[in-house]
Design a protein around this motif. Structure first.
Motif, PDB file in Angstrom:
ATOM      1  N   LEU A 134       0.837  -1.208   0.000  1.00 18.23           N
ATOM      2  CA  LEU A 134       0.000   0.000   0.000  1.00 18.23           C
ATOM      3  C   LEU A 134       0.868   1.253   0.000  1.00 18.23           C
ATOM      4  O   LEU A 134       0.575   2.207  -0.728  1.00 18.23           O
ATOM      5  CB  LEU A 134      -0.937  -0.005   1.212  1.00 18.23           C
ATOM      6  N   ALA A 135       1.938   1.241   0.796  1.00 17.45           N
ATOM      7  CA  ALA A 135       2.850   2.387   0.824  1.00 17.45           C
ATOM      8  C   ALA A 135       3.507   2.599  -0.542  1.00 17.45           C
ATOM      9  O   ALA A 135       3.666   3.743  -0.988  1.00 17.45           O
ATOM     10  CB  ALA A 135       3.909   2.186   1.908  1.00 17.45           C
ATOM     11  N   GLU A 136       3.881   1.520  -1.219  1.00 17.51           N
ATOM     12  CA  GLU A 136       4.485   1.637  -2.546  1.00 17.51           C
ATOM     13  C   GLU A 136       3.501   2.225  -3.546  1.00 17.51           C
ATOM     14  O   GLU A 136       3.860   3.087  -4.351  1.00 17.51           O
ATOM     15  CB  GLU A 136       4.965   0.261  -3.025  1.00 17.51           C
ATOM     16  N   ILE A 137       2.260   1.776  -3.488  1.00 15.14           N
ATOM     17  CA  ILE A 137       1.244   2.291  -4.415  1.00 15.14           C
ATOM     18  C   ILE A 137       0.987   3.771  -4.166  1.00 15.14           C
ATOM     19  O   ILE A 137       0.916   4.575  -5.107  1.00 15.14           O
ATOM     20  CB  ILE A 137      -0.048   1.460  -4.308  1.00 15.14           C
ATOM     21  N   VAL A 138       0.869   4.165  -2.898  1.00 17.00           N
ATOM     22  CA  VAL A 138       0.619   5.571  -2.564  1.00 17.00           C
ATOM     23  C   VAL A 138       1.820   6.438  -2.943  1.00 17.00           C
ATOM     24  O   VAL A 138       1.658   7.534  -3.502  1.00 17.00           O
ATOM     25  CB  VAL A 138       0.266   5.710  -1.060  1.00 17.00           C
ATOM     26  N   PHE A 139       3.036   5.944  -2.667  1.00 15.48           N
ATOM     27  CA  PHE A 139       4.238   6.700  -2.983  1.00 15.48           C
ATOM     28  C   PHE A 139       4.393   6.904  -4.489  1.00 15.48           C
ATOM     29  O   PHE A 139       4.703   8.011  -4.947  1.00 15.48           O
ATOM     30  CB  PHE A 139       5.470   5.992  -2.412  1.00 15.48           C
ATOM     31  N   SER A 140       4.186   5.860  -5.269  1.00 19.40           N
ATOM     32  CA  SER A 140       4.320   6.003  -6.726  1.00 19.40           C
ATOM     33  C   SER A 140       3.226   6.893  -7.299  1.00 19.40           C
ATOM     34  O   SER A 140       3.480   7.663  -8.227  1.00 19.40           O
ATOM     35  CB  SER A 140       4.321   4.640  -7.412  1.00 19.40           C
ATOM     36  N   ALA A 141       2.020   6.817  -6.734  1.00 19.51           N
ATOM     37  CA  ALA A 141       0.949   7.713  -7.192  1.00 19.51           C
ATOM     38  C   ALA A 141       1.273   9.161  -6.845  1.00 19.51           C
ATOM     39  O   ALA A 141       0.997  10.073  -7.637  1.00 19.51           O
ATOM     40  CB  ALA A 141      -0.375   7.299  -6.575  1.00 19.51           C
ATOM     41  N   PHE A 142       1.877   9.385  -5.689  1.00 19.58           N
ATOM     42  CA  PHE A 142       2.282  10.738  -5.299  1.00 19.58           C
ATOM     43  C   PHE A 142       3.329  11.289  -6.263  1.00 19.58           C
ATOM     44  O   PHE A 142       3.245  12.440  -6.687  1.00 19.58           O
ATOM     45  CB  PHE A 142       2.820  10.723  -3.863  1.00 19.58           C
TER      46      PHE A 142
ATOM     47  N   ILE B 120       1.321   9.010 -15.880  1.00 21.85           N
ATOM     48  CA  ILE B 120       0.087   8.214 -15.834  1.00 21.85           C
ATOM     49  C   ILE B 120       0.392   6.787 -15.386  1.00 21.85           C
ATOM     50  O   ILE B 120      -0.347   6.206 -14.585  1.00 21.85           O
ATOM     51  CB  ILE B 120      -0.618   8.249 -17.199  1.00 21.85           C
ATOM     52  N   LEU B 121       1.492   6.222 -15.881  1.00 18.09           N
ATOM     53  CA  LEU B 121       1.862   4.866 -15.468  1.00 18.09           C
ATOM     54  C   LEU B 121       2.213   4.804 -13.985  1.00 18.09           C
ATOM     55  O   LEU B 121       1.934   3.805 -13.320  1.00 18.09           O
ATOM     56  CB  LEU B 121       3.033   4.355 -16.308  1.00 18.09           C
ATOM     57  N   LEU B 122       2.818   5.852 -13.452  1.00 19.18           N
ATOM     58  CA  LEU B 122       3.132   5.863 -12.030  1.00 19.18           C
ATOM     59  C   LEU B 122       1.879   6.012 -11.170  1.00 19.18           C
ATOM     60  O   LEU B 122       1.828   5.501 -10.051  1.00 19.18           O
ATOM     61  CB  LEU B 122       4.128   6.982 -11.705  1.00 19.18           C
ATOM     62  N   ILE B 123       0.880   6.682 -11.681  1.00 14.13           N
ATOM     63  CA  ILE B 123      -0.363   6.849 -10.920  1.00 14.13           C
ATOM     64  C   ILE B 123      -1.154   5.548 -10.865  1.00 14.13           C
ATOM     65  O   ILE B 123      -1.753   5.213  -9.843  1.00 14.13           O
ATOM     66  CB  ILE B 123      -1.201   7.997 -11.519  1.00 14.13           C
ATOM     67  N   LEU B 124      -1.142   4.787 -11.949  1.00 13.19           N
ATOM     68  CA  LEU B 124      -1.873   3.520 -11.961  1.00 13.19           C
ATOM     69  C   LEU B 124      -1.272   2.543 -10.956  1.00 13.19           C
ATOM     70  O   LEU B 124      -0.051   2.430 -10.854  1.00 13.19           O
ATOM     71  CB  LEU B 124      -1.827   2.900 -13.366  1.00 13.19           C
ATOM     72  N   PRO B 125      -2.103   1.829 -10.204  1.00 10.71           N
ATOM     73  CA  PRO B 125      -1.550   0.887  -9.226  1.00 10.71           C
ATOM     74  C   PRO B 125      -1.005  -0.364  -9.911  1.00 10.71           C
ATOM     75  O   PRO B 125      -1.557  -0.848 -10.894  1.00 10.71           O
ATOM     76  CB  PRO B 125      -2.747   0.551  -8.337  1.00 10.71           C
ATOM     77  N   GLY B 126       0.093  -0.859  -9.383  1.00 12.12           N
ATOM     78  CA  GLY B 126       0.689  -2.074  -9.908  1.00 12.12           C
ATOM     79  C   GLY B 126       2.189  -1.930 -10.040  1.00 12.12           C
ATOM     80  O   GLY B 126       2.710  -0.833 -10.263  1.00 12.12           O
ATOM     81  N   ILE B 127       2.871  -3.032  -9.893  1.00 10.51           N
ATOM     82  CA  ILE B 127       4.330  -3.022  -9.933  1.00 10.51           C
ATOM     83  C   ILE B 127       4.848  -2.871 -11.359  1.00 10.51           C
ATOM     84  O   ILE B 127       5.790  -2.121 -11.622  1.00 10.51           O
ATOM     85  CB  ILE B 127       4.878  -4.314  -9.293  1.00 10.51           C
TER      86      ILE B 127
ATOM     87  N   ASP C  82       4.451   0.714 -12.541  1.00  8.57           N
ATOM     88  CA  ASP C  82       5.416   1.572 -11.854  1.00  8.57           C
ATOM     89  C   ASP C  82       6.811   1.381 -12.432  1.00  8.57           C
ATOM     90  O   ASP C  82       7.544   2.348 -12.626  1.00  8.57           O
ATOM     91  CB  ASP C  82       5.432   1.272 -10.360  1.00  8.57           C
ATOM     92  N   PHE C  83       7.167   0.146 -12.705  1.00  8.13           N
ATOM     93  CA  PHE C  83       8.480  -0.146 -13.271  1.00  8.13           C
ATOM     94  C   PHE C  83       8.628   0.502 -14.651  1.00  8.13           C
ATOM     95  O   PHE C  83       9.663   1.117 -14.953  1.00  8.13           O
ATOM     96  CB  PHE C  83       8.689  -1.661 -13.347  1.00  8.13           C
ATOM     97  N   MET C  84       7.604   0.387 -15.490  1.00  9.46           N
ATOM     98  CA  MET C  84       7.662   1.004 -16.816  1.00  9.46           C
ATOM     99  C   MET C  84       7.710   2.530 -16.707  1.00  9.46           C
ATOM    100  O   MET C  84       8.440   3.189 -17.454  1.00  9.46           O
ATOM    101  CB  MET C  84       6.467   0.567 -17.660  1.00  9.46           C
ATOM    102  N   GLY C  85       6.948   3.121 -15.777  1.00  6.13           N
ATOM    103  CA  GLY C  85       6.965   4.568 -15.579  1.00  6.13           C
ATOM    104  C   GLY C  85       8.322   5.073 -15.121  1.00  6.13           C
ATOM    105  O   GLY C  85       8.813   6.100 -15.590  1.00  6.13           O
ATOM    106  N   VAL C  86       8.969   4.335 -14.211  1.00  4.84           N
ATOM    107  CA  VAL C  86      10.300   4.725 -13.742  1.00  4.84           C
ATOM    108  C   VAL C  86      11.324   4.583 -14.859  1.00  4.84           C
ATOM    109  O   VAL C  86      12.202   5.443 -15.021  1.00  4.84           O
ATOM    110  CB  VAL C  86      10.691   3.890 -12.498  1.00  4.84           C
ATOM    111  N   LEU C  87      11.227   3.521 -15.650  1.00  8.30           N
ATOM    112  CA  LEU C  87      12.162   3.361 -16.776  1.00  8.30           C
ATOM    113  C   LEU C  87      12.021   4.501 -17.775  1.00  8.30           C
ATOM    114  O   LEU C  87      13.032   4.999 -18.299  1.00  8.30           O
ATOM    115  CB  LEU C  87      11.934   2.027 -17.475  1.00  8.30           C
ATOM    116  N   ILE C  88      10.796   4.908 -18.047  1.00  7.74           N
ATOM    117  CA  ILE C  88      10.591   6.029 -18.976  1.00  7.74           C
ATOM    118  C   ILE C  88      11.177   7.303 -18.391  1.00  7.74           C
ATOM    119  O   ILE C  88      11.823   8.086 -19.094  1.00  7.74           O
ATOM    120  CB  ILE C  88       9.095   6.192 -19.318  1.00  7.74           C
ATOM    121  N   GLN C  89      10.988   7.534 -17.093  1.00 15.10           N
ATOM    122  CA  GLN C  89      11.552   8.728 -16.466  1.00 15.10           C
ATOM    123  C   GLN C  89      13.071   8.712 -16.521  1.00 15.10           C
ATOM    124  O   GLN C  89      13.691   9.739 -16.779  1.00 15.10           O
ATOM    125  CB  GLN C  89      11.085   8.852 -15.014  1.00 15.10           C
TER     126      GLN C  89
END
Length: 138
Positions: A28-36, A78-85, A88-95
């Motif tokens: 839950l903390a990971e999902i909230v942190f990545s959405a933030f 948008i990928l970081l806001i969506l819940p899921g590992i 989040d991984f794809m969003g971080v790679l793009i960043q």
């Protein structure tokens, strides 16, 4: 449709595996942190867009880099806001790819030097400037 199903199944499996190892609260903390982080990127998108428009206007940025910075930045948020590992991984790679592109563009020369090797030299052309006070040529 098959790609969406493949993505959905892999997202569920990866998220379930990571959640079983981390625990419910850490997931839950990971999902909230990545959405933030995704929301912060979206809130700063307007400023980033204005800076990129100014660089495009000053010809320090080409159109391809302009599209890449803006559209990929928006997609990663948008990928970081969506819940899921997996998202989040794809969003971080793009960043990180955008960050590496920005670092490379920072140290690359703004205007390429004139290179005589890129232009074939024509020995039959004489460069000259004609200066005349005749009003007929004005």
């Amino acid at each position: 449709m098959i790609y969406f199903l493949l993505y959905f199944v892999s997202e569920v499996f990866i998220t379930t595996e990571v959640a079983s190892r981390l625990g419910g609260l850490m997931m839950l903390a990971e999902i909230v942190f990545s959405a933030f982080i995704g929301m912060v990127i979206l809130f700063n998108f307007r400023t980033t867009l204005i800076v990129n428009i100014m660089e495009l206007r000053e010809r320090r940025l080409d159109a391809n880099s302009f599209y890449q910075r803006n559209l990929l930045g928006l997609l990663s948020a948008i990928l970081l806001i969506l819940p899921g590992i997996l998202t989040d991984f794809m969003g971080v790679l793009i960043q990180f790819s955008l960050l590496s592109t920005l670092i490379v563009n920072r140290f690359k020369p703004k205007y390429p030097e004139y290179n005589s090797q890129t232009q074939p030299k024509d020995d039959n052309v004489i460069d000259a400037e004609i200066i005349s006070d005749s009003p007929a040529l004005r």
